[in-house]
Enzyme design. Structure first.
Site, short mmCIF file in Angstrom:
data_model
loop_
_atom_site.label_atom_id
_atom_site.label_comp_id
_atom_site.label_asym_id
_atom_site.label_seq_id
_atom_site.Cartn_x
_atom_site.Cartn_y
_atom_site.Cartn_z
N HIS A 139 0.80 -1.10 0.07
CA HIS A 139 0.08 -0.07 -0.12
C HIS A 139 0.84 1.21 0.00
CE1 HIS A 139 -3.94 1.13 -0.14
NE2 HIS A 139 -4.19 1.27 1.18
N ASN A 157 -6.42 6.95 4.59
CA ASN A 157 -7.92 7.42 4.42
C ASN A 157 -8.14 9.17 4.54
OD1 ASN A 157 -8.46 4.88 4.26
ND2 ASN A 157 -9.73 4.66 6.02
N ASP A 187 -0.72 2.79 -5.33
CA ASP A 187 -0.97 1.17 -5.66
C ASP A 187 -2.23 0.96 -6.38
OD1 ASP A 187 -2.01 1.89 -2.92
OD2 ASP A 187 -2.54 0.10 -3.08
N ASN A 224 -9.27 3.99 -1.08
CA ASN A 224 -9.60 4.96 0.05
C ASN A 224 -8.56 6.51 0.07
OD1 ASN A 224 -11.68 3.71 1.00
ND2 ASN A 224 -10.40 2.45 2.48
#
Length: 248
Positions: free
Chosen positions: A19, A67, A92, A113
């Site tokens: 991530h 987020n 990613d 997100n």
């Protein structure tokens, strides 16, 4: 001023996560391009100012966790009065195989997100560089997969990918996205680039336009001229009209 954003989660715990490939890309840009200042805390993130090609650039790694990435991006954008079109976000992409990439401008967040947050703060018209990490094959495995570290075997494709992004980052800064993609493909997928060039060179030439009906033109050229009267009132009138009569 251009803004290049890498997405990830802050802290050593997440540093090598899939991530965090956006953070990794920015670290590589910072390392391989001289003239960037040391990282420092600003705009709810870590930033470094420098130049890429002819453009002044701000690198930004949000410290807000994935987020809430839009908070940092929005703050930096407003401070420098940067337009969304001058922002590149690197992140990613599950739906791309490892080592693949795609450039895109605008569009939805695709369930990511980080993009969801950025779009909520600045709209959707920013540019995106998606770096493929592959998919685990089952939606239930996605969370553990993206928050898992890259394996040793992944380094064979990950390091060349990040290095090439850094080497071609000047084209990103200059908004030459097509040239950036071409350079990346040539370096990472030379066979694909060669096939593309070969296909382009083998495109059939356009058929020449059919000639007009030459026989009609020839017939017109060979058509005998109308005979004019040599004497009489009509002949005298024509001579005057055509300038061939006496001037007396």
């Amino acid at each position: 001023m251009r803004l290049i954003v890498g997405l990830g989660n802050p802290g050593g715990k997440y540093a090598r996560n899939r991530h965090n490939i956006g953070f990794m890309a920015l670290d590589e840009i910072h390392r391989r391009n001289s003239g960037f200042q040391p990282w420092r805390a600003r705009f709810q993130g870590q930033v470094s100012e420098g130049r890429l090609g002819s453009e002044k650039v701000l690198l930004l790694k949000p410290s807000t966790y994935m987020n809430e990435s839009g908070r940092a991006v929005g703050e930096a954008m407003r401070f420098f009065k940067i337009e969304p079109e001058d922002i590149v976000v690197i992140y990613d992409e599950l739906d791309l195989p490892p080592a693949k990439f795609r450039m895109k401008k605008g569009g939805g967040h695709g369930g990511h997100n980080g993009l969801r947050s950025i779009s909520a703060h600045i709209g959707q018209e920013y540019r995106r560089l998606r770096l493929g990490i592959g998919h685990p094959g089952d939606k239930k495995l996605v969370s553990n997969y993206v928050l898992g570290d890259f394996s040793k075997a992944d380094q064979d494709w990950l390091n060349p990918l990040l290095a090439e992004v850094a080497d071609q980052a000047g084209l990103l800064a200059e908004a030459k996205d097509s040239q950036f993609a071409n350079k990346m493909t040539l370096a990472l997928e030379p066979e694909k680039a060669q096939r593309g060039n070969k296909a382009a060179s083998q495109k059939p030439e356009k058929a020449p336009k059919p000639k007009q009906q030459s026989h009609i033109r020839q017939a017109r050229q060979n058509k005998p001229a109308a005979k004019l009267p040599k004497s009489g009132p009509m002949a005298d009138m024509l001579k005057k009209l055509l300038g061939g009569g006496d001037n007396t």
